[in-house]
Design an enzyme around this catalytic site. Structure first.
Site, PDB file in Angstrom:
ATOM      1  N   ASP A   1       9.847   3.364   6.323  1.00 19.61           N
ATOM      2  CA  ASP A   1       9.825   4.793   6.343  1.00 19.61           C
ATOM      3  C   ASP A   1      10.187   5.507   7.765  1.00 19.61           C
ATOM      4  OD1 ASP A   1       9.831   7.578   5.337  1.00 19.61           O
ATOM      5  OD2 ASP A   1       7.702   7.711   5.491  1.00 19.61           O
TER       6      ASP A   1
ATOM      7  N   ASN B   1       3.229  -4.749   9.412  1.00 15.40           N
ATOM      8  CA  ASN B   1       2.657  -3.333   9.006  1.00 15.40           C
ATOM      9  C   ASN B   1       2.591  -3.096   7.414  1.00 15.40           C
ATOM     10  OD1 ASN B   1       1.904  -0.300   9.603  1.00 15.40           O
ATOM     11  ND2 ASN B   1       3.665  -0.387   8.208  1.00 15.40           N
ATOM     12  N   GLU B   2       1.586  -2.771   6.898  1.00 18.22           N
ATOM     13  CA  GLU B   2       1.582  -2.487   5.390  1.00 18.22           C
ATOM     14  C   GLU B   2       2.092  -3.599   4.507  1.00 18.22           C
ATOM     15  OE1 GLU B   2       2.571   1.493   4.646  1.00 18.22           O
ATOM     16  OE2 GLU B   2       0.688   2.037   5.399  1.00 18.22           O
TER      17      GLU B   2
ATOM     18  N   ASN C   1      -4.461   1.631   7.015  1.00 23.19           N
ATOM     19  CA  ASN C   1      -3.673   2.812   7.244  1.00 23.19           C
ATOM     20  C   ASN C   1      -4.147   3.633   5.733  1.00 23.19           C
ATOM     21  OD1 ASN C   1      -2.287   1.937   9.277  1.00 23.19           O
ATOM     22  ND2 ASN C   1      -0.269   1.623   8.201  1.00 23.19           N
TER      23      ASN C   1
ATOM     24  N   TYR D   1      -4.475   7.475   3.700  1.00 18.94           N
ATOM     25  CA  TYR D   1      -4.069   8.872   3.550  1.00 18.94           C
ATOM     26  C   TYR D   1      -4.817   9.682   2.376  1.00 18.94           C
ATOM     27  CZ  TYR D   1      -0.278   7.554   6.429  1.00 18.94           C
ATOM     28  OH  TYR D   1       0.378   7.105   7.685  1.00 18.94           O
TER      29      TYR D   1
ATOM     30  N   TYR E   1      -1.569  11.483   0.202  1.00 20.12           N
ATOM     31  CA  TYR E   1      -1.266  10.691  -0.986  1.00 20.12           C
ATOM     32  C   TYR E   1      -2.134  10.488  -2.087  1.00 20.12           C
ATOM     33  CZ  TYR E   1       2.783   9.718   2.623  1.00 20.12           C
ATOM     34  OH  TYR E   1       3.877   9.864   3.089  1.00 20.12           O
TER      35      TYR E   1
ATOM     36  N   GLU F   1      -3.555   4.232  10.919  1.00 22.38           N
ATOM     37  CA  GLU F   1      -2.853   5.557  10.265  1.00 22.38           C
ATOM     38  C   GLU F   1      -3.628   6.478   9.427  1.00 22.38           C
ATOM     39  OE1 GLU F   1       0.812   4.929   8.394  1.00 22.38           O
ATOM     40  OE2 GLU F   1       1.645   3.314   9.771  1.00 22.38           O
TER      41      GLU F   1
ATOM     42  N   TRP G   1      -1.423   9.278  12.584  1.00 16.87           N
ATOM     43  CA  TRP G   1       0.022   8.993  12.276  1.00 16.87           C
ATOM     44  C   TRP G   1       0.723  10.543  12.194  1.00 16.87           C
ATOM     45  CZ3 TRP G   1       3.189   5.040  12.755  1.00 16.87           C
ATOM     46  CH2 TRP G   1       4.491   5.166  12.191  1.00 16.87           C
TER      47      TRP G   1
ATOM     48  N   LYS H   1       4.543  14.268   9.877  1.00 19.92           N
ATOM     49  CA  LYS H   1       3.282  14.137  10.119  1.00 19.92           C
ATOM     50  C   LYS H   1       2.788  14.109  11.675  1.00 19.92           C
ATOM     51  CE  LYS H   1       2.130  11.200   6.044  1.00 19.92           C
ATOM     52  NZ  LYS H   1       3.464  11.132   5.532  1.00 19.92           N
TER      53      LYS H   1
END
Length: 604
Positions: free
Chosen positions: A162, A417-418, A471, A473, A477, A509, A554, A574
């Protein structure tokens, strides 16, 4: 790989500036842009991504090869030297041509590579330097992507990270020399502390053997006043410094570790490594630097600015570090790729702690199916992340460690990452990569950054790593707009990680998109008021879970993303700062919290 430097035995010529520029419209080999001066009138700045420089959409959206070209003169005094072109980064594949001759190719968009010029051009002569750069991503590149070709033969690029796929020569290009007969090829330093004594363990690679008649390796360590505080002989060993001043977060101190090759008593080559003496340890739920508990405050960031894209800019670099200092950030993560070497040097000098990350982002097809409602596809498969992908991933780890191993600021390697770590095959993919990272550098802990879908009851690989990096949210999300439910769910998950793995947790994040200037009495998502309330909720949870040893929000600043995501309007919003570095309301809140955290750390 040693960063080039000018010393008493080496020279360095910067090749930044405007270069001739052209798209490769068809096949690279058939066009052969290196064989003649580039046609057309386009010039492109180096360093900079090319995408936003020009107003032509065909350039902005180009998928494939581009060419950069300029004339370079080898200094006439380099008659006793070997000399190289150094490309600090070519996103994502680069090839170097000297006049009509292909010299080298490198795959990987964020680490440097060299092309030797010696023997192709004599000192005092000029040559045509052409660097071709390709931005294509496939399932066997890091990061991965998918190339698509329409019925008219036009290429388009799908990728799973992203942030915008900026391309080109985003970092400096150099011409440098080393002595032809004997030179220092590599230096590794690993520091330790024994009471008040600082220890520098070192390993120096040269192009000569120690047994060569009349040739030896000598080591000199100087403090910040240029006083010699230690010396030793030999290519491998240790030096000790009495009453050493340690490299501390927020209070950097750098010794100069100077490696010398001597022949018949004369220095024939020398190279210096700025060395901060410090220790790192993960013990129980604590992350220790110099034996003291450390709490990460700071950011996930991006190399991203208007016009330049990912082009390195010293003015922005200094300003960004000023903003981090102002807000009380003692650390950042190089999300999601290695940053410019100048950034790492600056972090060393200013005592800023770094989680150093490979470009392995987007190894997750589960996100695609979850966000866009597409049929779920297996991430770890012959069709996507396969054995070739893993070998490219291993190369990215090797190059990251080789480049950044001597930086005192780097305290933790992040190898991805992720990724989709709840899918079958994740452990088989990652276990050899963790082993490789530890073999390359046993002195630092290793982590990966866990995605929100791979909760503690689903993740398959966390036990392989030293620190849990999450991470999350909740409130954005998940439980969007419902911060009360988000707070409960967030705390429940954190306590689940603690109970299962008994390791320290860094929140790498957490955040909420926010339009600068949008205000709301009702704390509406996207408003600055909601961003403040969101972070206050997250911090209440952090403070109730003592195993949380860090918070990196983040993101540092708003940044550009692909234009085909309907939920992204001119990028990801963000940021705590806008893309042009203006603070949002949350900046003052974080400043108060983080500076209080720094005061607490100073008392330990």
């Amino acid at each position: 790989m040693l960063k080039p430097q000018a010393t008493s035995t080496r020279d360095l010529v910067n090749l930044d500036g405007t270069w001739r520029f052209a798209l490769v419209q068809s096949d690279l080999d058939s066009e052969a842009p290196w064989s003649k001066p580039l046609p057309g009138t386009l010039d492109a700045p180096v360093p900079a991504s090319y995408n936003d420089i020009f107003v032509d959409p065909a350039i902005h959206n180009h998928v494939g090869w581009v060419s950069y070209q300029r004339t370079v003169t080898v200094p006439r005094g380099w008659t006793q030297d070997r000399y190289f072109v150094r490309v600090s980064a070519a996103t994502h594949k680069g090839r170097v041509y000297i006049n009509d001759k292909f010299v080298t190719e490198h795959i990987g968009g964020y680490t440097p590579f060299d092309a030797e010029v010696t023997g192709l051009v004599k000192p005092g002569e000029s040559f045509r330097l052409t660097i071709t750069v390709n931005n294509e991503l496939t399932n066997t590149t890091i990061p991965p992507g998918i190339l698509e070709v329409n019925e008219k033969g036009k290429k388009s690029q799908r990728y799973f990270h992203d942030f915008y796929n900026y391309a080109g020569l985003a970092r400096s290009v150099w011409l440098y020399s080393v002595p032809a007969a004997e030179y220092v090829k590599d230096v590794t330093v690993v520091t330790d502390v024994e009471g008040k004594t600082g220890v520098i363990n070192y390993d120096i690679k040269t192009d000569v053997q120690e047994s060569t008649s009349g040739t030896s390796v000598h080591v000199v360590v100087l403090d910040e006043t240029d006083k010699i505080v230690a010396e030793a002989d030999g290519a491998k060993g240790a030096v000790k410094i009495d009453n050493a001043t340690l490299w501390q977060p927020g209070a950097a101190y750098l010794y100069q570790f100077r490696a010398e090759i001597r022949k018949d008593g004369k220095v024939v080559d020398t190279y210096s490594v700025a060395t901060g003496i410090r220790t790192i340890e993960v013990r129980g739920y604590e992350f220790l630097i110099n034996g003291k508990p450390f709490y990460f405050t700071g950011f996930g960031r991006h190399e991203d600015t208007a016009v330049r894209g990912k082009g390195h800019d010293s003015a922005y670099m200094v300003h960004d570090f000023q903003l981090m200092d102002w807000i009380g950030a003692n650390s950042f993560r190089t999300s999601h790729y290695p940053y410019a070497e100048e950034v790492m040097d600056f972090a060393d000098r200013h005592g800023v702690v770094v989680i150093d990350e490979t470009p392995a982002v987007g190894l997750n097809l589960f996100i695609e199916s979850g966000l866009f409602g597409k049929g779920a596809r297996a991430t770890w498969s012959d069709d996507f992340c396969n054995d070739q992908t893993r070998e490219a991933h291993a190369d990215s780890i090797r190059e990251l460690v080789a480049r950044d191993k001597n930086h005192a600021c780097v305290v933790l390697w992040s190898i991805s990452n992720e990724p989709s770590t709840s899918e079958k095959g994740a452990r088989e993919y990652f276990e050899p990569l963790v082993k490789l990272t530890r073999e390359l550098d046993p002195s630092r802990p290793v982590c990966f950054i866990n995605v929100m879908f791979a909760t503690f009851d689903k993740d398959l690989i966390t036990d392989l790593f030293d620190v849990i990096c999450l991470n999350r949210y909740y409130g954005w999300y998940a439980h969007t707009g419902d911060l009360e439910s988000a707070e409960t769910a967030f705390e429940t998950e954190l306590k689940g990680w603690v109970a299962k793995y008994k390791k320290p947790i860094v929140m790498t994040e957490y955040g909420a998109d926010t339009m600068s200037g949008m205000r709301s009495h009702y704390c509406t998502p996207w408003s600055e008021d909601y961003q403040v309330a969101y972070y206050n909720m997250c911090h209440r949870v952090h403070d109730r879970v003592p195993e949380v040893v860090g918070e990196q929000v983040w993101n540092f600043a708003d940044f550009q993303t692909a234009a085909n995501h309907i939920f992204r309007v001119d990028g990801n919003k963000k940021g705590i700062f806008t893309r042009d570095r203006k603070p949002k309301a949350i900046a003052a809140v974080l400043r108060e919290r983080w500076n209080a955290k720094l005061d607490e750390l100073a008392k330990l």
